[in-house]
Design a protein around this motif. Structure first.
Motif, PDB file in Angstrom:
ATOM      1  N   GLN A 195       0.848  -1.185   0.000  1.00  0.00           N
ATOM      2  CA  GLN A 195       0.000   0.000   0.000  1.00  0.00           C
ATOM      3  C   GLN A 195       0.890   1.244   0.000  1.00  0.00           C
ATOM      4  O   GLN A 195       1.984   1.212   0.567  1.00  0.00           O
ATOM      5  CB  GLN A 195      -0.897   0.023   1.241  1.00  0.00           C
ATOM      6  N   PRO A 196       0.426   2.346  -0.582  1.00  0.00           N
ATOM      7  CA  PRO A 196       1.256   3.554  -0.642  1.00  0.00           C
ATOM      8  C   PRO A 196       1.784   4.024   0.709  1.00  0.00           C
ATOM      9  O   PRO A 196       2.938   4.435   0.807  1.00  0.00           O
ATOM     10  CB  PRO A 196       0.321   4.601  -1.257  1.00  0.00           C
ATOM     11  N   ASP A 197       0.982   3.916   1.759  1.00  0.00           N
ATOM     12  CA  ASP A 197       1.421   4.409   3.064  1.00  0.00           C
ATOM     13  C   ASP A 197       2.452   3.490   3.736  1.00  0.00           C
ATOM     14  O   ASP A 197       3.111   3.890   4.688  1.00  0.00           O
ATOM     15  CB  ASP A 197       0.226   4.626   3.994  1.00  0.00           C
ATOM     16  N   THR A 242       4.403  -0.648  -6.051  1.00  0.00           N
ATOM     17  CA  THR A 242       3.203  -0.101  -5.410  1.00  0.00           C
ATOM     18  C   THR A 242       2.810   1.230  -6.045  1.00  0.00           C
ATOM     19  O   THR A 242       3.620   2.144  -6.116  1.00  0.00           O
ATOM     20  CB  THR A 242       3.458   0.088  -3.905  1.00  0.00           C
ATOM     21  N   THR A 243       1.577   1.310  -6.493  1.00  0.00           N
ATOM     22  CA  THR A 243       1.075   2.536  -7.104  1.00  0.00           C
ATOM     23  C   THR A 243       0.914   3.623  -6.053  1.00  0.00           C
ATOM     24  O   THR A 243       0.359   3.386  -4.986  1.00  0.00           O
ATOM     25  CB  THR A 243      -0.291   2.277  -7.774  1.00  0.00           C
ATOM     26  N   GLY A 244       1.444   4.814  -6.336  1.00  0.00           N
ATOM     27  CA  GLY A 244       1.255   5.969  -5.474  1.00  0.00           C
ATOM     28  C   GLY A 244       2.181   6.059  -4.279  1.00  0.00           C
ATOM     29  O   GLY A 244       2.037   6.945  -3.451  1.00  0.00           O
ATOM     30  N   TRP A 245       3.159   5.186  -4.165  1.00  0.00           N
ATOM     31  CA  TRP A 245       4.017   5.178  -2.979  1.00  0.00           C
ATOM     32  C   TRP A 245       4.862   6.424  -2.880  1.00  0.00           C
ATOM     33  O   TRP A 245       5.089   6.933  -1.788  1.00  0.00           O
ATOM     34  CB  TRP A 245       4.883   3.929  -2.933  1.00  0.00           C
ATOM     35  N   ASP A 267       4.206   9.478  -3.753  1.00  0.00           N
ATOM     36  CA  ASP A 267       3.403  10.590  -3.235  1.00  0.00           C
ATOM     37  C   ASP A 267       3.134  10.463  -1.743  1.00  0.00           C
ATOM     38  O   ASP A 267       2.852  11.450  -1.072  1.00  0.00           O
ATOM     39  CB  ASP A 267       2.074  10.685  -3.979  1.00  0.00           C
ATOM     40  N   ALA A 268       3.207   9.251  -1.211  1.00  0.00           N
ATOM     41  CA  ALA A 268       2.935   9.022   0.210  1.00  0.00           C
ATOM     42  C   ALA A 268       4.199   9.050   1.068  1.00  0.00           C
ATOM     43  O   ALA A 268       4.135   8.793   2.263  1.00  0.00           O
ATOM     44  CB  ALA A 268       2.227   7.669   0.384  1.00  0.00           C
ATOM     45  N   SER A 278       6.661   5.104 -12.182  1.00  0.00           N
ATOM     46  CA  SER A 278       5.294   5.555 -11.918  1.00  0.00           C
ATOM     47  C   SER A 278       4.322   4.615 -12.593  1.00  0.00           C
ATOM     48  O   SER A 278       4.587   4.080 -13.671  1.00  0.00           O
ATOM     49  CB  SER A 278       5.095   6.983 -12.424  1.00  0.00           C
TER      50      SER A 278
END
Length: 118
Positions: free
Chosen positions: A68-70, A90-93, A95-96, A117
């Motif tokens: 998970q991104p977080d 992991t998608t969006g990691w 940004d987190a 990305s």
């Protein structure tokens, strides 16, 4: 692990079999496992996101992280701290990440990490 012939890469291709740790054993982790095993690699560890803290990976050649991104940044950082080359899918990691400077630590810390990305 010994080198093995890999027909999917051409008739005369030799591929080194890898010991792979899968970090995140959901749908993508299972798909990666199927492809890796088909290509002659060994899954040395399968770790669900919540089981991460209990593992060390002394016999792993590479880790593939799909959580998970977080959680991804901390996972990648911990894997690199153990000296394990890591691929993060992991998608969006990014940004987190905790702050804009923290990801730069990954690029300066041997061994390497790979991300893109999605």
């Amino acid at each position: 692990m010994p080198a093995t012939a890999c027909s999917s890469w051409g008739q005369n291709s030799i591929v080194m079999a890898l010991n792979i740790a899968l970090i995140g054993y959901g749908k993508m982790g299972r798909e990666i496992e199927a492809v890796a095993v088909q290509r002659g690699h060994h899954i040395a560890a399968r770790v669900a996101a919540k089981e991460w803290a209990a593992h060390t990976f002394s016999d792993v050649d590479v880790a593939i992280e799909f959580t998970q991104p977080d959680a991804a940044f901390a996972n990648v950082h911990a894997l690199l701290a153990q000296g394990i080359p890591t691929v993060c899918g992991t998608t969006g990691w990014f940004d987190a990440c905790p702050n804009s400077i923290a990801p730069k630590r990954l690029w300066c810390t041997p061994p390497t990490s790979l991300w893109g990305s999605t």
